[in-house]
Design a protein around this motif. Structure first.
Motif, PDB file in Angstrom:
ATOM      1  N   ASP A 105       1.196   2.379   7.976  1.00 26.90           N
ATOM      2  CA  ASP A 105       0.224   1.423   7.448  1.00 26.90           C
ATOM      3  C   ASP A 105       0.861   0.100   7.019  1.00 26.90           C
ATOM      4  O   ASP A 105       1.009  -0.189   5.836  1.00 26.90           O
ATOM      5  CB  ASP A 105      -0.547   2.042   6.272  1.00 26.90           C
ATOM      6  CG  ASP A 105      -1.709   1.160   5.832  1.00 26.90           C
ATOM      7  OD1 ASP A 105      -1.881   0.077   6.422  1.00 26.90           O
ATOM      8  OD2 ASP A 105      -2.419   1.549   4.894  1.00 26.90           O
TER       9      ASP A 105
ATOM     10  N   ASP B 268       0.884  -1.182   0.000  1.00 32.24           N
ATOM     11  CA  ASP B 268       0.000   0.000   0.000  1.00 32.24           C
ATOM     12  C   ASP B 268       0.914   1.223   0.000  1.00 32.24           C
ATOM     13  O   ASP B 268       0.909   2.024   0.925  1.00 32.24           O
ATOM     14  CB  ASP B 268      -0.930  -0.017   1.218  1.00 32.24           C
ATOM     15  CG  ASP B 268      -2.076   0.977   1.077  1.00 32.24           C
ATOM     16  OD1 ASP B 268      -2.241   1.552  -0.025  1.00 32.24           O
ATOM     17  OD2 ASP B 268      -2.806   1.176   2.063  1.00 32.24           O
TER      18      ASP B 268
ATOM     19  N   ASN C 172       1.361   7.198   2.879  1.00 30.08           N
ATOM     20  CA  ASN C 172       1.803   6.190   3.846  1.00 30.08           C
ATOM     21  C   ASN C 172       3.281   6.330   4.207  1.00 30.08           C
ATOM     22  O   ASN C 172       3.860   5.449   4.848  1.00 30.08           O
ATOM     23  CB  ASN C 172       1.515   4.778   3.332  1.00 30.08           C
ATOM     24  CG  ASN C 172       0.064   4.360   3.606  1.00 30.08           C
ATOM     25  OD1 ASN C 172      -0.563   4.867   4.532  1.00 30.08           O
ATOM     26  ND2 ASN C 172      -0.452   3.443   2.819  1.00 30.08           N
TER      27      ASN C 172
HETATM   28 MG    MG Z   1      -3.707   0.739   3.647  1.00 30.47          MG
END
Ligand code: MG
Ligand code: GN1
Length: 352
Positions: free
Chosen positions: A226, A206, A211
């Motif tokens: 994350d 991700d 992030n």
């Molecule tokens: Mg995520």
């Protein structure tokens, strides 16, 4: 519920506020403010989607421990806060609850302000690849089985279109045609992985720009956020997901498609950061499939957003009618640009 759950964790001082935070599509996140300078992040993880909460948390514990050994400086790796009874998380019917220390002095960007910022996020994810290269990927649980099984994602799209439970397939006919025409190509990475041509790595899965936390002053990478989808995967999909999200000139859900383009300068900046940090640890086959990673991840997300639109928006949080259709359309616009500039992109990657 959050007011009650926040008392289950070992925070310093008294909690004075619990404020919704961030822009995730799956979990719920709050910033926890106390009457001391300490801040925390509390999350309710959606266990309808993450169906193996113990496996997921075990992944996070293993990965953060490994990263902390490589860089023990405070604030470099996410740190879980203990519950009152000394555990790391609480599982209940309404999800998995956990708390992290809030990393102060950082910024998370929704869109790159400068090419330099995006290069820094490439550096962060490249560094992640390199730091995890000596960790046995098979120790990790598949947090969501088949997460980047692109052929299965297309199959799910086909099923959703056929069932058409919301009567929306007619509105999405052009998008369905576009994706179906690329289904064969989109399965390429999965096939190469199954054939053993591409190695399984520890991947983040991700790798959106938001992030990565950058240092508020220097904008050097500070901490990767994350870690829920950390699991065995392909370097090309981590690279590709980052390009999909961050090298776009517009937000992932921009309704005005005339604003959505692939920014090749941003693409190159990320690639320089990423390859500079992890370059030596990639095989030739991995390097050769980076451009495909970007295109395939964008096709994959398009098919996931579209399938969710057709099925009645049960997976990704929506804030408006047609939100997931808008998201699918931005992804398709990016794929068109990637196709048009494919030769140029490959030359650029080769030159790094
Ligand atoms: Mg995520
Ligand atoms: C979801 O919730 P968030 O923003 O961390 C999704 C990713 C998608 C992303 C698209 C578990 O991530 O796969 O790329 O939305 N996470 C899951 O913005 O499905």
């Amino acid at each position: 519920m959050e007011e009650i759950m926040v008392r289950e964790f070992h925070t310093e001082g008294r909690v004075i506020a619990c404020v919704p935070f961030g822009s995730g599509h799956i979990n719920r996140t709050w910033l926890v403010v106390t009457n001391t300078p300490r801040l925390y992040i509390m999350q309710q993880v959606n266990t309808q989607i993450f169906r193996n909460p113990d496996g997921l948390m075990n992944n996070i514990l293993l990965v953060t421990e490994h990263l902390r050994r490589k860089d023990p400086a405070p604030g470099r790796v996410m740190a879980l806060v203990d519950t009152l009874d000394g555990r790391k998380y609480i599982t209940r019917e309404d999800g998995l609850w956990r708390m992290y220390d809030y990393v102060a002095g950082g910024v998370c960007l929704e869109q790159a302000e400068t090419t330099e910022d995006f290069m820094m996020s490439g550096k962060a994810f490249g560094q992640f690849q390199r730091d995890m290269a000596d960790f046995p990927a098979e120790k990790l649980t598949e947090a969501i089985p088949g997460f980047h099984d692109t052929p299965a994602r297309f199959e799910a799209l086909r099923r959703a279109a056929k069932a058409d439970t919301m009567g929306r397939a007619a509105q999405a006919a052009a998008e369905l045609d576009f994706l179906t025409a690329r289904e064969e190509y989109a399965g390429m990475l999965t096939r190469l992985q199954r054939a053993g041509t591409l190695p399984l790595r520890v991947t983040h899965n991700d790798t959106k720009l938001n992030n990565v936390m950058l240092d508020g002053e220097t904008h050097e990478p500070k901490c990767i956020l994350d870690l829920d989808t950390v699991m065995p995967g392909l370097a090309a999909t981590d690279f590709g997901d980052a390009i999909r999200f961050g090298a776009s000139t517009a937000a992932e859900d921009e309704p005005d498609l005339s604003k959505v383009h692939l920014d090749l300068r941003l693409y190159e900046a990320f690639a320089r950061g990423f390859l500079g940090a992890c370059g030596g640890s990639l095989t030739e086959a991995e390097r050769e499939t980076l451009a495909d990673g970007a295109r395939i991840m964008t096709l994959e997300l398009a098919s996931r957003f579209l399938a969710d639109y057709l099925a009645g928006d049960t997976y990704f949080h929506i804030d408006r009618e047609g939100h997931n259709l808008d998201r699918a359309r931005t992804q398709i616009a990016l794929v068109k640009d990637m196709e048009e500039h494919d030769a140029e992109i490959r030359r650029m990657l080769q030159s790094i």
